[in-house]
Design an enzyme around this catalytic site. Structure first.
Site: not given
Length: 555
Positions: A46, A78, A119-121, A191, A442, A468
């Site tokens: 990511c 993640d 990435c996600d966070k 992702c 998650e 997720s």
């Protein structure tokens, strides 16, 4: 300039001496100083390309008359930590990133801040920190990954997770699983569906905190370099006009972001993160806002995990500006809201708008794929403060079945892989909430295994943890209060009858209140998972999911 406190005057000669050592020249002391938080790591795809992207960003900032200083912040994958104890670190990292950005902005008295995230966070984390820093700033997203390919179909990381369940059920061979594993992730980028990273990247454009159209550009697309350099001009304007995020982030801005998430079947994690961002901006926002906006916003983008296309294909079709254009045409966005450029959202959409001829990814509202958005908030005797479901991933709106109760994801995963979960079951995974895990991990490993085994339409899952953005099926998370603090989910026993009524927005255990009271009297709190260090401090301070799982302020 704020940075003059560090770089101007007689007494700051020692500071200037140190700054000269890192490349600041005589003429540079008259420029605004800008902090660039780079969440690069070579430990996951990511953020793998952000080191190079940061060089283009800094070049653009210098061309715009600013002087950038790059610093790092942690990034937790993640996809790598999923299903392991490492997943506890994911949501915790959001707060650490936000604190890191605030710390550097205050410590160096920068005039502006840029968050470079992927990435996600790292996206909400950098955004929270930039808002909190109180200076002009923006967030730039590293972009989505290119899709992989196997046997003529496009792959994302979710197909790998689901292949684990398919292998456990004997539906594919070990060799086929290995080929999917090898081909799913062809290079850098986040992702590749409308999972959490791409959902939040779109939400930040709708908020006005990222340039409209920028975040949709894929990680390895040739356009990314040019657009990254151009972003420097936007921040230079904002600094010149002292145009800070809190000047344009309004309640309507957040409702715009919710509508964008709902219209694209986006991740339920957006609920947590937008609640947290609203708190930083001083904007009132609640779970009910997500449900109300979702009820009136149709799904108009055919995106994975529930749909057909990847985020790369969304960019080719026209990107986020195309989605926003459709929503504006239907009166579903507040187009008059200002953005980081000083222009309105509607003006920014017109500047960025394009549409690929014959594209089949984004539809007009009158030809919507689903009449209502993807986010549903349920309440009832199992979730007095609320729970969240992404309806775009399932067609079922009513489910009733016996509870299969597990106090950890690992215990549930073991039963799933052994084939001991049956059609009609309601899998309950508890003590994995913000305080209990801690960090509200998650559940993608177990949900993907359920789907991979072909049980997706026949099994429901409830948890005080998270899901997720790649999750699909009747999966309900963010149950509040969580089990660790004595929420009703802690009182469930094996075989209890659970009712999920999506249309009625209810989540209930079919037991009389007297029985729940008897169980509550017997319930005893569990000892914390950590008694010292970061995770212990986090567990002590974190609030419940319905408040965004933010940390308590002392006052």
């Amino acid at each position: 300039m704020r940075s003059d406190q560090i770089k101007k005057g007689l007494k700051q000669a020692p500071a200037r001496a140190m700054l000269r050592a890192v490349g600041v020249g005589d003429e540079d002391f008259g420029r605004p100083f800008v902090g660039v938080v780079n969440t690069f790591t070579d430990g996951m795809p990511c953020n793998f390309h952000l080191r190079e992207l940061a060089q283009h960003l800094k070049a653009g900032l210098k061309e715009a008359g600013l002087f950038p200083f790059e610093f790092g912040a942690p990034a937790i994958s993640d996809g790598i930590s999923m299903g392991t104890p490492g997943m506890r670190a994911s949501l915790v990292s959001r707060e650490v990133i936000a604190d890191s950005v605030e710390l550097i902005a205050q410590g160096y008295l920068y005039d502006g801040m840029v968050g470079l995230s992927a990435c996600d966070k790292t996206i909400p984390g950098t955004a929270m920190g930039v808002i909190r820093s109180g200076v002009p700033g923006m967030i730039l997203y590293g972009g989505t990954i290119a899709p992989g390919e196997w046997q003529g179909r496009k792959l994302t990381i979710v197909e790998v997770f689901e292949a684990v369940g398919q292998r456990a059920a004997g539906k594919i061979s070990e060799e086929e699983l290995l080929e999917i594993e090898r081909r799913a992730i062809p290079g850098p980028g986040a992702c590749g569906g409308q999972y959490t990273a791409n959902t939040m990247a779109m939400a930040l454009e709708a908020l006005g905190l990222s340039p409209v159209g920028y975040n949709a550009i894929p990680a390895v697309h040739p356009e990314k370099e040019r657009a990254t350099k151009e972003a420097g001009k936007i921040l230079a304007w904002a600094i010149a006009h002292d145009w800070k995020p809190k000047d344009f982030l309004t309640r309507k801005s957040f409702l715009n972001a919710i509508a964008a998430v709902a219209a694209t079947g986006g991740s339920t994690n957006a609920v947590l993160h937008l609640l947290a961002l609203a708190k930083e901006a001083g904007v009132e926002l609640s779970l009910d806002d997500f449900d109300q906006i979702s009820r009136k916003t149709p799904v108009i983008a055919d995106l994975r995990p529930w749909g057909t296309y990847t985020a790369w294909e969304l960019y080719e079709a026209g990107g986020t500006a195309l989605v926003f254009k459709r929503l504006l045409e239907a009166g579903l966005l507040f187009g008059e809201e200002k953005t980081l450029t000083g222009r309105t959202l509607a003006e920014e959409v017109e500047r960025a708008y394009r549409e690929q001829e014959g594209q089949k990814v984004v539809f007009p509202v009158e030809k919507a794929l689903k009449p209502h958005g993807g986010l549903v908030v349920l309440k009832g005797n199992l979730a007095p403060k609320g729970a969240v479901l992404k309806l775009a991933g399932t067609e079922r709106t009513y489910f009733e079945g016996p509870a299969r109760v597990f106090d950890s994801e690992e215990a549930a995963m073991e039963k799933v892989l052994k084939g001991e979960i049956r059609p009609g079951d309601v899998v309950v995974i508890r003590y994995v909430g913000p305080k209990g895990a801690p960090g509200m991990p998650e559940m993608l490993s177990v949900t993907s295994a359920i789907v991979g085994e072909g049980l997706g339409p026949e099994v429901a899952l409830l948890t005080d943890g998270r899901f997720s953005g790649g999750t699909r099926g009747l999966m309900i998370g963010h149950i509040a209060p969580e089990a660790f603090v004595g929420g009703p989910i802690a009182l469930l026993e094996e075989g209890d009858r659970i009712r999920i009524d999506v249309e009625g927005r209810r989540l209930e255990v079919l037991l009389p209140e007297e029985e729940l009271e008897r169980r509550r009297a017997r319930w005893r709190p569990r000892p914390p998972a950590f008694t010292h260090g970061l995770f212990a401090r986090y567990a002590a301070l974190v609030r419940q999911a319905d408040e965004g799982a933010v940390l308590e302020d002392p006052l």
